[in-house]
Design a protein around this motif. Structure first.
Motif: not given
Length: 673
Positions: A541-557, A562-573
């Motif tokens: 039942h173990c679920h493993v995936t990789t995603r991209f995260s925002h290094a300064p805050c550790g949250h996923f992007v 528009s095609g831009a990548v935004e941090c889900s936490f910092c809301h910055c490009d």
């Protein structure tokens, strides 16, 4: 952002305790250790039983908490109570030294009135050590013990030393050969005892502590005063039963210990014995009360001991090594010689030359002048049950040195230097304002409050999320025009810090700061961080995936339309420089009684999977599917927090974006050996 129907930013929850509706609260081990540490490093400054605290000079609660966490950051593999208490003791000693006045300890002033002994030739002062930040091995310290204590959390004895010519004091790590002389309450190495020492290495401030310290030296002589009853009794009881004539071959061969007392008749110059490989030697001729002479020999590095003694003084030798001349290479006509052995301890009654009083001439009298000494005795003033704290011109009170922990319920307007410890209940960026501002809701046992965190450029505190336990210092509390209390924090202000204990690497391996929980405890204490011993179960039942995260805050992007990548936490490009591949891991943890489903990301997921995200990403799809099976029954110590967000009138999701429907986040993990 509107807060709870326009009510106060602070929500106190004392009614829970009054009505008995709150969860059963267990004492937080971290908070308990802070209180224990405060009682250890400044017990004399603790408030008295009547509650009088005026003039409190002890360590403030926030100072201790910050110092403990700073040490935890330095020792990422874990800390012990001994490490923490030792660091706190040294830091507090330095704090008091720097903050205090350069006034000679009172005990030395009292003793100086009858001090008539001339300085030894190689004597240096403690003040000169501070000025030069240097001490040669041949230098002599003529010191007075100001304090003798055990370094907190260890069995290491420390002596705080002063001298008659300095305003500074210095700490000495006592050599273990003298530990039996310092044990309270009857130890001879105690406050007001004079000692001579040499052969000291200086540990400078740059080498790891806040002020210079003296490392242990074997070359120490304890001064005795025949005019003091205790010293006279010691001399008579311990050193007058043996004489040089009582030393016998059988006694020496059978290991009999001798305690001898004799006058120093002469001290030879340094000899170099070329026939013995260049050995250095000094010979001290001793004469006992019966007129019998014996030589006391010092070899090689021991010769600096001669710097501590003078002709005419009385030397007491406890357990000297006794060499039989016929069985050694000594060229002497004496049957025995005394040497400085591994168990030898030396006492000295210094020879004091008699002085004669002379009258000053009239011109000398005029140049002496006169001094008036007056001092107010603060102990004579009235005491009140309050603490004096600094207040600025605007009426704001600085709580940075407040002796006790502050809680949410204690907050009021015009408070600065606030430190709070609690659980993060919500955190997000305030988007419709100038500058970089985040809102964080912190909860402790008395209530919760929102704080505005101001950053100069971007979020800089690493991963912080719902359920994490945080310590925040440098907060300011003010009252808004809407009659609400509001906390603010600015990362560039002096004295500010934000430490996420849940993600602290040292925490899971520092038993003095946590108490192990069982997984079954999680359901009854959902508001706490738990440290548990577990293994990985049900890997299918173990679920493993990789995603991209925002290094300064550790949250996923996330990718925007528009095609831009935004941090889900910092809301910055986010550009490629601050985006990194990270795990998103969901798995089952088990102990003897219970199983739970939990999730994690970042470094914690790497610790559990024992592989980096980039290495995992390079595996084939089949290998990625099969990889978790290799981890079944692997055992770990983990930190678990409840990541379920408390909904605020339905205005926000009940879960962190990463958590989905999983209530527990693993914030740290350490593989058990």
């Amino acid at each position: 952002m509107a807060f709870s129907n326009g009510g106060s930013l602070m929500e106190t929850d004392n009614h829970k305790k009054r009505e008995g509706e709150g969860e059963d609260e267990e004492e937080d081990p971290f908070l308990a250790f802070i209180e224990y540490a405060r009682s250890v490093i400044s017990p004399e400054e603790d408030e008295d039983p009547s509650g009088n605290e005026e003039g409190y000079n002890g360590a403030g609660w926030s100072w201790i908490a910050s110092r403990i966490l700073k040490t935890c950051i330095s020792y990422s593999s874990g800390v012990t109570a001994a490490i923490l208490l030792s660091d706190l003791s040294q830091a507090w000693s330095e704090q008091r030294r720097v903050g205090g006045s350069k006034k000679r300890p009172e005990i030395i002033d009292q003793m100086k009135r009858k001090h008539r002994r001339a300085k030894l030739p190689n004597t240096v002062t403690i003040d000169s050590i501070y000025e030069k930040n240097f001490l040669s091995l041949s230098s002599v310290l003529e010191a007075v013990v100001v304090d003798a204590h055990v370094l907190p959390g260890t069995n290491i004895y420390m002596l705080t030393l002063g001298d008659y010519w300095s305003s500074n004091t210095i700490d000495l790590y006592l050599h273990r050969r003298y530990y039996d002389l310092v044990d309270p309450p009857n130890g001879i190495l105690k406050k007001a005892r004079e000692i001579f020492l040499t052969g000291c290495y200086l540990r400078t401030a740059k080498e790891g502590c806040g002020s210079p310290r003296l490392l242990p030296t074997e070359y120490l002589v304890i001064l005795l005063d025949e005019d003091l009853d205790d010293d006279a009794i010691l001399i008579g009881a311990q050193f007058c039963s043996d004489s040089f004539s009582s030393i016998s071959h059988d006694g020496v061969k059978n290991g009999v210990s001798y305690s001898l007392y004799a006058r120093i008749e002469s001290i030879s110059s340094l000899e170099i014995l070329e026939q013995c490989g260049g050995l250095q030697r000094k010979q001290i001729t001793l004469v006992d009360n019966d007129g019998v002479k014996l030589r006391f020999l010092l070899w090689n590095e021991q010769v600096i001991l001669a710097n501590l003694i003078s002709v005419g003084s009385m030397l007491a030798l406890d357990r000297p090594y006794i060499a039989i001349a016929a069985e050694s290479a000594l060229e002497t006509i004496d049957e025995f010689c005394l040497e400085y052995g591994t168990a030898t301890q030396l006492y000295l009654v210094p020879f004091v030359q008699h002085e004669e009083q002379v009258c000053l001439s009239s011109t000398q009298n005029r140049t002496q002048g006169s001094k008036l000494h007056a001092a107010a005795d603060p102990t004579q003033g009235p005491k009140v049950s309050q603490v004096s704290l600094p207040c600025d011109s605007q009426g704001s009170i600085d709580f940075s040195n407040y002796p006790f922990q502050l809680f949410v319920a204690d907050l009021h307007g015009k408070m600065t230097g606030i430190s709070l410890y609690g659980v993060v209940r919500d955190v997000f960026r305030e988007r419709e304002t100038a500058g970089v501002i985040f809102l964080l809701k912190l909860e402790d046992s008395t209530g919760s409050i929102w704080a505005k965190l101001h950053f100069s450029q971007s979020w800089s505190l690493g991963r912080v999320s719902v359920g994490h336990t945080a310590y925040i210092s440098g907060l300011t509390c003010s009252k808004t025009k809407q009659d609400r209390f509001e906390l603010s924090w600015c990362e560039t202000d002096d004295g500010t810090s934000f430490i996420n204990l849940s993600c602290l690497p040292a925490l899971v391996n520092s038993s003095c700061l946590h108490k192990l929980s069982r997984l079954s405890d999680l359901s009854s204490r959902r508001n706490s961080m738990h440290i548990c011993r577990v293994w990985i179960d049900q890997v299918d039942h173990c679920h493993v995936t990789t995603r991209f995260s925002h290094a300064p805050c550790g949250h996923f992007v996330k990718e925007m339309p528009s095609g831009a990548v935004e941090c889900s936490f910092c809301h910055c490009d986010c550009d490629s420089e601050v985006v990194m591949r990270a795990f998103y891991l969901k798995l089952t943890l088990a102990d003897k009684n219970t199983k739970i489903f939990a999730w994690c990301t970042g470094q914690t997921a790497m610790e559990l999977l024992q592989i980096s995200p980039d290495e995992f990403y390079e595996l084939s799809e089949d290998e990625q599917v099969m990889y978790p099976s290799s981890l079944e029954n692997e055992r770990f110590i983990v930190a678990l927090v409840n990541c379920k967000r408390q909904a605020v009138h339905g205005s926000r999701d009940s879960q962190t974006p990463e958590a989905d429907a999983v209530s527990w986040e693993i914030t740290r993990a350490l593989k058990c050996e």
